[in-house]
Design a protein around this motif. Structure first.
Motif, PDB file in Angstrom:
ATOM      1  N   TRP A 462       7.358  48.460  89.682  1.00 52.58           N
ATOM      2  CA  TRP A 462       7.272  47.958  91.060  1.00 52.58           C
ATOM      3  C   TRP A 462       5.844  47.921  91.579  1.00 52.58           C
ATOM      4  O   TRP A 462       5.622  47.723  92.787  1.00 52.58           O
ATOM      5  CB  TRP A 462       8.154  48.795  91.974  1.00 52.58           C
ATOM      6  N   ALA A 463       4.873  48.126  90.699  1.00 53.54           N
ATOM      7  CA  ALA A 463       3.468  47.900  91.075  1.00 53.54           C
ATOM      8  C   ALA A 463       3.192  46.403  90.966  1.00 53.54           C
ATOM      9  O   ALA A 463       3.331  45.819  89.883  1.00 53.54           O
ATOM     10  CB  ALA A 463       2.545  48.692  90.163  1.00 53.54           C
ATOM     11  N   PHE A 464       2.830  45.771  92.082  1.00 53.58           N
ATOM     12  CA  PHE A 464       2.667  44.312  92.078  1.00 53.58           C
ATOM     13  C   PHE A 464       1.529  43.894  91.157  1.00 53.58           C
ATOM     14  O   PHE A 464       1.655  42.938  90.391  1.00 53.58           O
ATOM     15  CB  PHE A 464       2.417  43.812  93.505  1.00 53.58           C
ATOM     16  N   ARG A 465       0.420  44.601  91.228  1.00 50.46           N
ATOM     17  CA  ARG A 465      -0.702  44.341  90.313  1.00 50.46           C
ATOM     18  C   ARG A 465      -0.807  45.522  89.351  1.00 50.46           C
ATOM     19  O   ARG A 465      -1.089  46.639  89.775  1.00 50.46           O
ATOM     20  CB  ARG A 465      -1.999  44.160  91.095  1.00 50.46           C
ATOM     21  N   LYS A 466      -0.569  45.257  88.097  1.00 46.35           N
ATOM     22  CA  LYS A 466      -0.576  46.315  87.085  1.00 46.35           C
ATOM     23  C   LYS A 466      -1.915  46.283  86.338  1.00 46.35           C
ATOM     24  O   LYS A 466      -2.339  45.216  85.896  1.00 46.35           O
ATOM     25  CB  LYS A 466       0.583  46.129  86.104  1.00 46.35           C
ATOM     26  N   PRO A 467      -2.599  47.381  86.170  1.00 48.59           N
ATOM     27  CA  PRO A 467      -2.205  48.746  86.567  1.00 48.59           C
ATOM     28  C   PRO A 467      -2.816  49.200  87.885  1.00 48.59           C
ATOM     29  O   PRO A 467      -2.724  50.382  88.227  1.00 48.59           O
ATOM     30  CB  PRO A 467      -2.761  49.574  85.417  1.00 48.59           C
ATOM     31  N   ALA A 468      -3.431  48.286  88.645  1.00 51.27           N
ATOM     32  CA  ALA A 468      -4.184  48.699  89.836  1.00 51.27           C
ATOM     33  C   ALA A 468      -3.299  49.383  90.870  1.00 51.27           C
ATOM     34  O   ALA A 468      -3.721  50.345  91.524  1.00 51.27           O
ATOM     35  CB  ALA A 468      -4.870  47.475  90.448  1.00 51.27           C
ATOM     36  N   ASP A 469      -2.047  48.885  91.012  1.00 58.89           N
ATOM     37  CA  ASP A 469      -1.172  49.412  92.060  1.00 58.89           C
ATOM     38  C   ASP A 469      -0.302  50.581  91.608  1.00 58.89           C
ATOM     39  O   ASP A 469       0.561  51.040  92.372  1.00 58.89           O
ATOM     40  CB  ASP A 469      -0.266  48.294  92.598  1.00 58.89           C
ATOM     41  N   ILE A 470      -0.458  51.031  90.368  1.00 55.04           N
ATOM     42  CA  ILE A 470       0.317  52.196  89.916  1.00 55.04           C
ATOM     43  C   ILE A 470      -0.179  53.425  90.669  1.00 55.04           C
ATOM     44  O   ILE A 470      -1.383  53.705  90.687  1.00 55.04           O
ATOM     45  CB  ILE A 470       0.160  52.422  88.397  1.00 55.04           C
ATOM     46  N   PRO A 471       0.700  54.167  91.326  1.00 57.32           N
ATOM     47  CA  PRO A 471       0.253  55.331  92.110  1.00 57.32           C
ATOM     48  C   PRO A 471      -0.347  56.404  91.198  1.00 57.32           C
ATOM     49  O   PRO A 471      -0.013  56.490  90.015  1.00 57.32           O
ATOM     50  CB  PRO A 471       1.545  55.836  92.774  1.00 57.32           C
ATOM     51  N   PRO A 472      -1.232  57.237  91.750  1.00 58.09           N
ATOM     52  CA  PRO A 472      -1.821  58.303  90.929  1.00 58.09           C
ATOM     53  C   PRO A 472      -0.785  59.359  90.544  1.00 58.09           C
ATOM     54  O   PRO A 472       0.143  59.637  91.305  1.00 58.09           O
ATOM     55  CB  PRO A 472      -2.906  58.891  91.850  1.00 58.09           C
TER      56      PRO A 472
END
Length: 693
Positions: A462-472
């Motif tokens: 569910w991260a729209f931009r992978k991997p930038a939107d992956i939560p820490p």
């Protein structure tokens, strides 16, 4: 990010019950610890219920159990279970010579040392060497004979050996039984066979231990290689999943095609051969199945069956080609997700530790429960018709009763530990509760792992931009959410599964007890019940697994999540079937590759077939010991890594199905799936930002 959801504690009632049960389980462990005594398992017990070798007792220096008349024992199993109908005495050492009470009395007047040696195998306090043999045997004061023995499992067993293929004891083939008869040592054969097998096993065990001691570091190196190969396989699946699958499918089609050609060749080759035109019905049933291979009809039937299978596979590939492409794309996406969240590969270690703690606590509690209580004595009689047999008795007053008169040779012997208190009456219920809570906790540990991994991989999808939107720290965050909000839901699903598993255990126990029964209907009914509950357990595991994924995504309670997961899967049932089979095949191929490849390498190493390492290879008694350890260990390591991968693929698949139903690819509702999945679906092009992900 996750679909918009406000998380709250789910299935609170089940969470409270779960915590109360855990506290009760701890209380049960404390209660068992107070009443139990594991020394009853470690130390053998004499006929008075006293431990052999227990400190601060008269038996402190007497660590070995001695049997007055070992001929009364039917087998070594009987000896180990302390159910041999003869007096059992704690001694400091086993006899090292043949002797009889009669011979001792004959030499007592001239040589009292004979008695001094013999008396250590008599009851403590007995000092009447002049007492008649009949009275001594009746009162079980001393053994009528002693035989050269050696300690094993802290018990004196006859010192059996073979000489020129003949069974002997201390190089003798006969001995005096102390009752005026000379007997052959083959009278002990029934016990000897079992004992020698156990002793041989002990010898093999020592050699195996030596092999482990000299090769353990090489075994660790082999397991480390297996871990590296497993990681590489998961990484390479991103690029090779499709290639591996299509190579396998084409190989199957080619093999079946060859089978069709071979069947036609055999069918054509047998034309004109005498007897080949007979039908299978004409020759009837034959024990030599090669007869059927001489018939043209057999090969024609084989050819038709293979043609049907070939056509079926080709049609399935044609109609399901798009779903197969989606399955392969999801597998590749799973490899990519693990690449971004590498910490998930090591989470199975946490699950392993939790399960190990559960097993240890259950085992310790079970041992303490089984060793609770006071000594219980029962009448042991050689006569099968003795009405007092197996009844409880008091060893102090037993000789004054008429039991010994009615049942000649009967004895009041220690049987087991028990009691009449509330606690002792319900020991079985406590053991059952111990097993049930153990199953519940183990299933909860597995459920916690599945929900944690599902949450981590869902945060990737569910991260729209992978991997930038992956939560820490996605794994740690997912673990925290599972514990804080969803302990009750995980406990609920685990409880349902534990109940079914406990019922299966009870059915297996009943089946074991009723194996000798002649009631065919009962056995048939048990077989049906076992089959039904096996299927039910598999179904519940499947539902639970997907329910935990939905819990990790939406944070709803167990029942709602299970219902939504089930109907979501039913709406995509064909995709589920294709993905499941493709995943199973690739993971099986991976396990085979890791275990087989490392196993072959270990085989060449431990059999000195790698010239470079000839000097470093340890000398072994059995090269298969480290070899099997490496193969099994490699398989378990691969299974641990691939279980994470399977959970990843299942999570991404449910997210993928949800994505298709919730979104339409428009600017307002863009897809969260990767570009490769989007292209396979043939949907509208992704937005520029998404394509960059």
């Amino acid at each position: 990010m996750f679909p918009s959801v406000f998380r709250h504690c789910t299935d609170v009632l089940c969470c409270v019950i779960f915590i109360v049960v855990i506290l009760g389980y701890i209380a049960l462990g404390i209660l068992a610890w107070v009443h139990g005594d594991p020394r009853k398992v470690v130390y053998p017990t004499d006929s008075s219920g006293q431990f052999c070798g227990q400190k601060d007792t008269i038996n402190e220096n007497k660590t070995i159990l001695f049997y007055f008349n070992i001929l009364k024992c039917a087998s070594p199993i009987v000896l180990i279970n302390l159910q041999c109908p003869t007096t059992q005495l704690c001694v400091s050492k086993c006899p090292d010579r043949f002797a009889t009470y009669i011979d001792m009395q004959g030499s007592y007047r001239h040589n009292k040392s004979y008695w001094e040696y013999y008396r250590q195998f008599c009851k403590p306090g007995f000092n009447k060497p002049w007492k008649s043999v009949a009275q001594v045997i009746r009162d079980e004061d001393c053994p009528s004979m002693i035989i050269p023995s050696r300690p094993f499992l802290k018990r004196c067993f006859p010192d059996f050996s073979t000489k020129n293929g003949i069974l002997t004891v201390a190089n003798q083939t006969t001995f005096k039984d102390g009752r005026g008869k000379t007997r052959n040592v083959t009278d002990l054969r029934e016990a000897a066979n079992g004992i020698n097998n156990v002793l041989d096993a002990r010898s093999v065990g020592m050699k195996i231990f030596e092999d482990y001691a000299s090769s353990w570091h090489w075994i660790l190196i082999g397991l480390f290689i297996a871990m590296i190969v497993s990681l590489l396989f998961l990484v390479l699946l991103r690029f090779t999943a499709g290639v591996l699958f299509w190579i396998f499918i084409l190989g199957v089609i080619g093999i079946i095609g060859y089978g069709i050609w071979h069947c036609y060749w055999e069918y054509d080759h047998l034309q004109g051969t005498p007897g080949s035109d007979l039908t299978i019905y004409d020759i009837g049933f034959q024990t030599d199945f090669r007869v059927y291979l001489q018939l043209r009809q057999t090969w024609l039937a084989f050819m038709i069956i293979l043609c049907i299978v070939e056509v079926f596979i080709i049609l399935m590939l044609i109609f399901l080609r798009n779903r197969i492409r989606i399955a392969i794309a999801l597998l590749q996406e799973g490899s990519r997700a693990i690449g971004y969240i590498m910490s998930t590969l090591f989470y199975p270690i946490i699950t392993f530790v939790l399960i190990a703690i559960c097993i240890s606590y259950w085992a310790v509690t079970a041992v303490f429960l089984s060793t609770s209580g006071e000594p219980v004595y029962k009448v042991m009689a050689n006569q099968t018709l003795c009405k007092y047999a197996n009844l409880t008795c008091d060893p102090e007053t037993f000789n004054t009763t008429n039991v010994t008169k009615l049942c000649v040779g009967a004895q009041c012997t220690f049987a087991f530990y028990g009691g009449e208190s509330f606690y002792h009456k319900y020991i079985f219920i406590f053991q059952l509760s111990n097993a049930f809570v153990f199953l519940w906790l183990v299933n909860f540990a597995i459920a916690l792992g599945q929900c944690t991994l599902a949450g981590a991989f869902a945060s990737y999808y569910w991260a729209f931009r992978k991997p930038a939107d992956i939560p820490p720290c996605p794994l740690f965050s997912s673990f925290g959410r599972a514990i804080r909000y969803h302990t009750g839901s995980l406990a609920f699903g685990s409880l349902i599964l534990a109940i079914v598993q406990l019922i299966r255990i009870i059915l297996e126990y009943l089946d074991h007890k009723l194996k000798g029964t002649q009631n065919s209907f009962t056995r048939f009914l048990l077989c049906c019940l076992k089959c039904c509950f096996w299927c039910l357990e598999k179904f519940i595991k499947f539902i639970n697994r997907n329910a935990y994924i939905m819990i990790a995504i939406y944070g709803k309670n167990f029942c709602t999540s299970a219902k939504e997961a089930f109907f979501l899967l039913m709406r995509n049932v064909v995709r589920v079937a294709v993905l499941d089979k493709v995943t199973d095949f690739l993971l099986f191929l991976g396990k085979l590759l890791v275990a087989g490849g490392v196993g072959v390498l270990a085989f060449f190493f431990f059999t000195h077939r790698i010239p470079v390492f000839t000097q470093e290879t340890p000398t072994l008694n059995y090269y298969w010991v480290p070899l099997l350890t490496v193969i099994i260990g490699s398989y378990l390591i691969a299974h641990g890594f691939f279980s994470v991968y399977a959970m990843c693929v299942d999570t991404l698949f449910l997210c993928f199905c949800e994505d298709l139903e919730r979104n339409d690819g428009s600017t307002a509702k863009p897809y969260y799936m990767s570009a490769s999945l989007h292209r396979i679906l043939g949907k509208k092009e992704l937005s520029p930002k998404k394509a960059m992900g």
